[in-house]
Design an enzyme around this catalytic site. Structure first.
Site, PDB file in Angstrom:
ATOM      1  N   ARG A   1      69.693  55.708 -14.332  1.00 48.06           N
ATOM      2  CA  ARG A   1      70.457  54.453 -14.454  1.00 48.06           C
ATOM      3  C   ARG A   1      70.760  53.891 -13.068  1.00 48.06           C
ATOM      4  O   ARG A   1      70.762  52.698 -12.850  1.00 48.06           O
ATOM      5  CB  ARG A   1      71.750  54.664 -15.259  1.00 48.06           C
TER       6      ARG A   1
ATOM      7  N   ASP B   1      68.479  29.879 -12.622  1.00 42.78           N
ATOM      8  CA  ASP B   1      67.642  30.582 -13.589  1.00 42.78           C
ATOM      9  C   ASP B   1      66.240  29.990 -13.468  1.00 42.78           C
ATOM     10  O   ASP B   1      65.993  28.847 -13.857  1.00 42.78           O
ATOM     11  CB  ASP B   1      68.223  30.381 -14.999  1.00 42.78           C
TER      12      ASP B   1
ATOM     13  N   LYS C   1      59.616  36.507 -20.218  1.00 42.73           N
ATOM     14  CA  LYS C   1      58.798  35.295 -20.311  1.00 42.73           C
ATOM     15  C   LYS C   1      57.590  35.382 -19.377  1.00 42.73           C
ATOM     16  O   LYS C   1      56.788  36.266 -19.520  1.00 42.73           O
ATOM     17  CB  LYS C   1      59.696  34.084 -20.052  1.00 42.73           C
TER      18      LYS C   1
ATOM     19  N   TYR D   1      69.633  27.804 -21.962  1.00 39.31           N
ATOM     20  CA  TYR D   1      69.252  28.627 -23.113  1.00 39.31           C
ATOM     21  C   TYR D   1      70.486  28.882 -23.995  1.00 39.31           C
ATOM     22  O   TYR D   1      71.581  29.144 -23.475  1.00 39.31           O
ATOM     23  CB  TYR D   1      68.645  29.939 -22.601  1.00 39.31           C
TER      24      TYR D   1
HETATM   25  O1  P1T Z   1      65.902  36.888 -23.935  1.00 38.63           O
HETATM   26  P1  P1T Z   1      66.345  37.444 -22.625  1.00 38.63           P
HETATM   27  O2  P1T Z   1      65.284  38.218 -21.897  1.00 38.63           O
HETATM   28  O3  P1T Z   1      67.651  38.167 -22.695  1.00 38.63           O
HETATM   29  O4  P1T Z   1      66.571  36.173 -21.640  1.00 38.63           O
HETATM   30  C1  P1T Z   1      67.550  35.209 -21.859  1.00 38.63           C
HETATM   31  C2  P1T Z   1      67.099  33.899 -21.264  1.00 38.63           C
HETATM   32  C3  P1T Z   1      67.594  33.526 -20.027  1.00 38.63           C
HETATM   33  N1  P1T Z   1      67.217  32.358 -19.441  1.00 38.63           N
HETATM   34  C4  P1T Z   1      66.352  31.527 -20.037  1.00 38.63           C
HETATM   35  C5  P1T Z   1      65.970  30.245 -19.366  1.00 38.63           C
HETATM   36  C6  P1T Z   1      65.790  31.861 -21.276  1.00 38.63           C
HETATM   37  O5  P1T Z   1      64.922  31.012 -21.838  1.00 38.63           O
HETATM   38  C7  P1T Z   1      66.174  33.071 -21.916  1.00 38.63           C
HETATM   39  C8  P1T Z   1      65.648  33.461 -23.250  1.00 38.63           C
HETATM   40  N2  P1T Z   1      65.064  32.420 -23.948  1.00 38.63           N
HETATM   41  C9  P1T Z   1      64.461  32.491 -25.173  1.00 38.63           C
HETATM   42  C10 P1T Z   1      64.370  33.611 -25.890  1.00 38.63           C
HETATM   43  C11 P1T Z   1      63.900  31.227 -25.684  1.00 38.63           C
HETATM   44  O6  P1T Z   1      63.078  31.234 -26.625  1.00 38.63           O
HETATM   45  O7  P1T Z   1      64.246  30.180 -25.139  1.00 38.63           O
END
Ligand code: P1T
Length: 389
Positions: free
Chosen positions: A46, A170, A195, A98
């Site tokens: 961790r 972000d 992503k 998001y």
């Molecule tokens: O899903 P996660 O890995 O926890 O990430 C969150 C997140 C943070 N920032 C942006 C710009 C994002 O698009 C996302 C997650 N978004 C999706 C799952 C979506 O379909 O838009």
């Protein structure tokens, strides 16, 4: 070195004992010590892990930053940054983010006494006006999810820097192939690694990159203390996927531009949001700030013959064959979704409507398939969804 080379090599060297060119997946949760506290740099996974360190070095290099940290999800990274705050602090956040980012601020941190203002940064002076004496963080996405607004990072950093308020960008939608926020004055870069960085829709992960040593120390403490760390296997998967980041983003951007132009001329489309189109309200900022205009498009579909926009959207998302109707983005396969019903359902309806996240808004993540096949799939879905069958 250029980003294309860093994507393949950063943080990685052939293994000195075996010559293996890919990093080892070190699954061990703990590490033997010669005596208490006498270890080889690792004590517990961790707190630190060789495969994770390799990924963190790679992502930091891609963003041109000094320090990288990786997490078990994008929201794990978000949670960790937000724990820098204390009750009574205030955050200014871009108005379009998001849905999960909105939700964590609104539902998890507001009740802990952290105040949030959501502001459209298209005009940077609105940030200045929203700042309060207790503002301790400014947060934005650019391009934004899902309406693809583009904010001028350098102009916003020029406001936060003199006041020493950390600016979080972000960079999930753009990736470092398109823009490097730290070089433009941001203090913290965040990714949903789920992503584009991973790029193959088979890992959920997050990352943070910073230059400042003190900020790094604070976030490194929180990474271990809060514990939202990724598994070594997932780190390996991302190291594998990230090697083609530049190729995937280039292809997705070229195809998205072509599809956005086609959508803009389609009689069943009311509006297209794509930073590469001259009709985009922030097109000039996009041209200055972004090397490519990215693989994400959103558009507003016209109602069908039944005059019901939501029903048309639903029919359209059922009619596509090659695009998968799914949340997420940035994978090699093209995805399509309805933000109001799916990714942004946790944003209150009034706020959604004010942002244009309404019944007709459809978001597309363009993958690396041939653009003609993608266009043909959308074309048949427009035709099929126009009438109720
Ligand atoms: O899903 P996660 O890995 O926890 O990430 C969150 C997140 C943070 N920032 C942006 C710009 C994002 O698009 C996302 C997650 N978004 C999706 C799952 C979506 O379909 O838009």
């Amino acid at each position: 070195m250029k980003l294309d080379t860093l994507a393949v090599h950063a943080g990685q060297h052939p293994d000195p004992t075996t010559g293996a060119v890919m990093p080892n997946i070190v699954l061990s949760s703990t590490f033997a010590q010669d005596g208490p506290g006498e270890h080889k740099g690792y004590d517990y996974s961790r707190s630190g892990n060789p495969t994770r360190n390799t990924l963190e070095a790679c992502i930091a290099a891609l963003e041109g930053g000094a320090h990288g940290l990786s997490f078990g999800s994008g929201l794990g990274a978000t949670t960790t940054i937000l724990h820098l705050l204390r009750p009574g602090d205030h955050v200014v956040c871009g108005d379009d983010v998001y849905g999960g980012t909105f939700r964590i601020l609104d539902k998890c941190f507001k009740p802990l006494g952290i105040d949030v203002s959501f502001v459209d940064f298209s005009d940077p002076s609105r940030l200045e006006a929203a700042l309060q004496p207790n503002t301790k963080l400014v947060w934005l996405e650019t391009p934004t999810n899902p309406t693809l607004k583009v904010f001028d990072i350098a102009a916003l950093a020029a406001i936060t820097r003199p006041k020493s308020i950390p600016l979080v960008v972000d960079n999930t939608f753009a990736t470092p192939v398109i823009q490097r926020p730290l070089a433009l004055g941001a203090d913290i870069v965040l990714h949903s690694v789920t992503k584009y960085l991973n790029g193959h829709s088979d890992v959920v992960g997050g990352a943070i990159v910073v230059n400042d040593d003190g900020l790094h120390q604070g976030l490194r403490f929180l990474q271990n203390a809060l514990g939202a760390v990724p598994s070594p296997f997932d780190c390996f998967m991302v190291l594998r996927g990230i090697k083609t980041l530049h190729l995937r983003v280039e292809r997705a951007s070229a195809s998205a531009l072509s599809l956005a132009q086609w959508l803009e001329s389609h009689p069943d489309v009311r509006r297209v949001h794509y930073p590469g189109l001259p009709s985009h309200p922030n097109h000039s900022v996009a041209q200055r700030q972004m090397a490519l205009t990215g693989g994400m498009i959103s558009f507003v579909i016209s109602p069908g013959k039944d005059h019901d926009t939501l029903a048309r959207s639903r029919r359209f998302l059922k009619a596509v064959k090659l695009f998968a109707c799914a949340e997420s983005l940035g994978g090699v396969e093209s995805l399509i979704e309805h933000p109001a019903l799916m990714t942004h359902a946790s944003v209150p309806a009034a706020q959604r409507n004010a942002l244009g996240i309404d019944d007709g808004l459809i978001r597309v993540s363009v993958g690396v398939e041939h653009v003609e096949d993608l266009r043909a799939d959308l074309a048949q879905a427009f035709e099929l969804s126009a009438t109720v069958r």
